[in-house]
Design a protein around this motif. Structure first.
Motif, PDB file in Angstrom:
ATOM      1  N   GLN A 255      88.587  40.594  -4.242  1.00 44.25           N
ATOM      2  CA  GLN A 255      87.043  41.339  -3.925  1.00 44.25           C
ATOM      3  C   GLN A 255      87.185  41.590  -2.516  1.00 44.25           C
ATOM      4  OE1 GLN A 255      84.156  38.361  -4.558  1.00 44.25           O
ATOM      5  NE2 GLN A 255      84.155  38.521  -6.865  1.00 44.25           N
TER       6      GLN A 255
ATOM      7  N   ASP B  60      90.322  36.796 -12.704  1.00 46.21           N
ATOM      8  CA  ASP B  60      89.170  36.595 -13.332  1.00 46.21           C
ATOM      9  C   ASP B  60      89.686  37.437 -14.827  1.00 46.21           C
ATOM     10  OD1 ASP B  60      87.888  35.102 -11.762  1.00 46.21           O
ATOM     11  OD2 ASP B  60      87.016  36.821 -10.832  1.00 46.21           O
ATOM     12  N   LEU B  61      90.605  38.172 -14.896  1.00 51.35           N
ATOM     13  CA  LEU B  61      90.727  39.245 -15.953  1.00 51.35           C
ATOM     14  C   LEU B  61      90.882  38.535 -17.294  1.00 51.35           C
ATOM     15  CD1 LEU B  61      91.329  42.167 -16.112  1.00 51.35           C
ATOM     16  CD2 LEU B  61      93.641  41.988 -16.120  1.00 51.35           C
ATOM     17  N   ARG B  62      91.407  37.429 -17.859  1.00 55.50           N
ATOM     18  CA  ARG B  62      91.832  37.133 -18.938  1.00 55.50           C
ATOM     19  C   ARG B  62      90.085  36.653 -19.616  1.00 55.50           C
ATOM     20  NH1 ARG B  62      95.554  32.288 -19.812  1.00 55.50           N
ATOM     21  NH2 ARG B  62      94.981  32.880 -21.947  1.00 55.50           N
ATOM     22  N   SER B  63      89.271  36.191 -18.653  1.00 55.86           N
ATOM     23  CA  SER B  63      88.045  35.620 -19.141  1.00 55.86           C
ATOM     24  C   SER B  63      86.988  36.896 -18.811  1.00 55.86           C
ATOM     25  CB  SER B  63      87.429  34.494 -18.040  1.00 55.86           C
ATOM     26  OG  SER B  63      87.537  34.948 -16.673  1.00 55.86           O
ATOM     27  N   SER B  64      87.452  37.932 -18.820  1.00 59.47           N
ATOM     28  CA  SER B  64      86.482  39.059 -18.453  1.00 59.47           C
ATOM     29  C   SER B  64      86.862  40.415 -19.273  1.00 59.47           C
ATOM     30  CB  SER B  64      86.381  39.408 -17.072  1.00 59.47           C
ATOM     31  OG  SER B  64      86.224  38.409 -16.145  1.00 59.47           O
ATOM     32  N   LEU B  65      87.701  40.264 -20.045  1.00 54.26           N
ATOM     33  CA  LEU B  65      88.376  41.354 -20.877  1.00 54.26           C
ATOM     34  C   LEU B  65      87.150  42.054 -21.772  1.00 54.26           C
ATOM     35  CD1 LEU B  65      91.581  39.772 -22.499  1.00 54.26           C
ATOM     36  CD2 LEU B  65      91.282  41.532 -20.699  1.00 54.26           C
ATOM     37  N   SER B  66      85.839  41.159 -22.162  1.00 48.75           N
ATOM     38  CA  SER B  66      85.027  41.887 -22.928  1.00 48.75           C
ATOM     39  C   SER B  66      84.102  42.984 -22.147  1.00 48.75           C
ATOM     40  CB  SER B  66      84.017  40.895 -23.409  1.00 48.75           C
ATOM     41  OG  SER B  66      83.242  40.074 -22.342  1.00 48.75           O
ATOM     42  N   GLN B  67      84.348  42.930 -20.882  1.00 49.49           N
ATOM     43  CA  GLN B  67      83.688  43.815 -20.056  1.00 49.49           C
ATOM     44  C   GLN B  67      84.397  45.166 -19.980  1.00 49.49           C
ATOM     45  OE1 GLN B  67      83.029  42.329 -15.968  1.00 49.49           O
ATOM     46  NE2 GLN B  67      82.746  40.186 -16.635  1.00 49.49           N
TER      47      GLN B  67
ATOM     48  N   ILE C  63      87.795  44.027 -11.470  1.00 49.60           N
ATOM     49  CA  ILE C  63      87.846  42.655 -11.998  1.00 49.60           C
ATOM     50  C   ILE C  63      89.084  42.061 -11.248  1.00 49.60           C
ATOM     51  CG2 ILE C  63      88.025  41.065 -14.064  1.00 49.60           C
ATOM     52  CD1 ILE C  63      87.128  43.605 -15.682  1.00 49.60           C
TER      53      ILE C  63
END
Length: 442
Positions: free
Chosen positions: A372, A391-398, A387
């Protein structure tokens, strides 16, 4: 008073040995103690003490192994609440290493159980400050909210650190040498100098934390824009508090499999060029080809503590070195095996048509996986989805799949990992790694 500084560059970690009259103490040792044993042998010294300034978050220590193999006593604050036998070492207590008087100062702030080690002989003073006082900065106060025997909120610890800086060093001489546990590149602070030591006088003049300021001003500056916290940090605090297993038997439990295939979480440590030519389906590419790479940090940020995984190496003789690196953060416990590839079962990564992307950027979904703070300084693509890699693995739906996906970071190392994460979880998506070509857009 002989002082030796040891550096482990991937984690920007410094550990120390102090030797006098045939006795030696080791301070904040890394997972593999062999370099300390070699140094003791070179100086015909017996290791009589291993001292921890606090339970470390970014690496697993060898304090318990050194105790078991040399008989050295373990010293640290009683507040650490260790599960193994140790000698409490807090303010007002001291030990002798030869003719060196080694005493403790309780210096809470980075953690509630932090101590600074004061070594004195013949009018000379050396301070081993752990993660309390760095060169040009102080330790971050936001790592002990959920881990360790003693937990504390970041605001509370920041206020403790203000009191520590204001009061705990005031009776020590300007000429006292300052030896921290970390340097530039560590995630245990945000503005660490590349210098590996200093004097207390120089820090009083140049370190922002010593400047006249109110507690509120200090706390605000300290808490602002701290870097991300990798997933493994709390895990390592607890591992160090419990006492880790000796390194050799720990890594010996991990089997090596040749020309194999597997499923589940696969971490491929080969160079990104070789990975893109062919890898097992579902693999994540976290490169460990460079000895200075941040492999440990990104392994511990991407893979969760206690999450089982398999490692892929290029050649069988790479296994021992990579096992040592995995063990630096205590992840050998969850490593199921190390394998070389069955090359008949590989898939290739998509190859980017760079000219098409340059001419038609709106035809792609761009994913910026930098931190960030980096994005706040400069954004390379206005419409990029941001992203951070951790945090990428937990934010793939975005991430939408209606367009080809391009992943970028600041230089190519992280984007190799990020693009492989998205590729591994997206069967029908076209995923591309911008890699070093990001330099064309900066």
């Amino acid at each position: 008073m002989e002082i030796k500084q040891f550096e482990y560059k991937p984690l920007a970690h410094y550990s120390y040995a102090i030797v006098d009259n045939g006795e030696m103490a080791v301070i904040d040792p890394e997972r593999d103690p062999m370099q300390y044993y070699a140094y003791a042998q070179e100086h015909e010294a017996r290791i009589t003490a291993v001292i921890e300034t606090h339970p470390h978050a970014d690496f697993v220590s060898s304090h318990l192994q050194i105790h078991k193999e040399t008989g050295a006593e373990i010293y640290h604050s009683k507040d650490l609440g260790a599960d193994y036998r140790y000698q409490p070492f807090d303010e007002g207590q001291h030990i002798m290493i030869g003719d060196i008087k080694v005493s403790a100062l309780n210096t809470p702030g980075h953690s509630p159980d932090s101590i600074t080690i004061v070594a004195e002989k013949d009018g000379k003073t050396a301070l081993f400050t752990g993660d309390t006082l760095f060169i040009g900065d102080v330790g971050r106060p936001d790592l002990r909210e959920k881990a360790g025997n003693m937990t504390a909120k970041r605001q509370e610890l920041a206020e403790m650190l203000y009191d520590t800086i204001q009061n705990k060093f005031d009776k020590l001489p300007d000429g006292a040498l300052v030896y921290p546990a970390h340097g530039a590149g560590s995630l245990c602070g945000k503005n660490l100098s590349s210098d590996n030591s200093s004097t207390l006088g120089n820090e009083r003049m140049g370190n922002w934390a010593f400047k006249p300021q109110s507690k509120e001003e200090f706390v605000q500056t300290l808490l602002d824009s701290q870097p991300f916290i990798p997933s493994y940090f709390g895990f390592d605090v607890d591992t160090n508090r419990r006492g880790p297993e000796n390194l050799r038997p720990a890594i010996a439990k991990v089997p090596l499999r040749l020309n194999a295939t597997t499923d589940g979480l696969i971490v491929d440590v080969r160079d990104q060029i070789e990975f893109k030519k062919g890898h097992l389906p579902g693999s994540i590419n976290i490169m460990a080809v460079s000895e200075d790479s941040k492999f440990e940090t990104w392994l511990g940020a991407i893979v969760q503590p206690e999450e089982p995984f398999v490692l892929v190496v290029d050649k069988p003789w790479d296994a021992e070195k990579i096992l040592g690196r995995v063990a630096k953060i205590g992840y050998e416990q969850q490593l199921k095996s190390v394998l070389t590839l069955d090359k008949t079962a590989l898939v290739q990564s998509n190859k980017l048509d760079l000219s098409d992307f340059k001419n038609n950027p709106n035809n792609y979904t761009v994913v910026d996986i930098r931190n960030q703070s980096e994005v706040a300084e400069a954004k390379f693509f206005e419409n990029a989805l941001t992203i951070p890699l951790n945090d990428l693995r937990s934010s793939l739906s975005q991430i939408p799949h209606n367009k080809p996906i391009i992943v970028h970071c600041a230089g190519g190392y992280r984007s190799a990992a990020g693009s492989s994460i998205i590729e591994s979880a997206s069967e029908n998506a076209q995923v591309y790694d911008l890699g070093e070509n990001i330099n064309d857009f900066i």
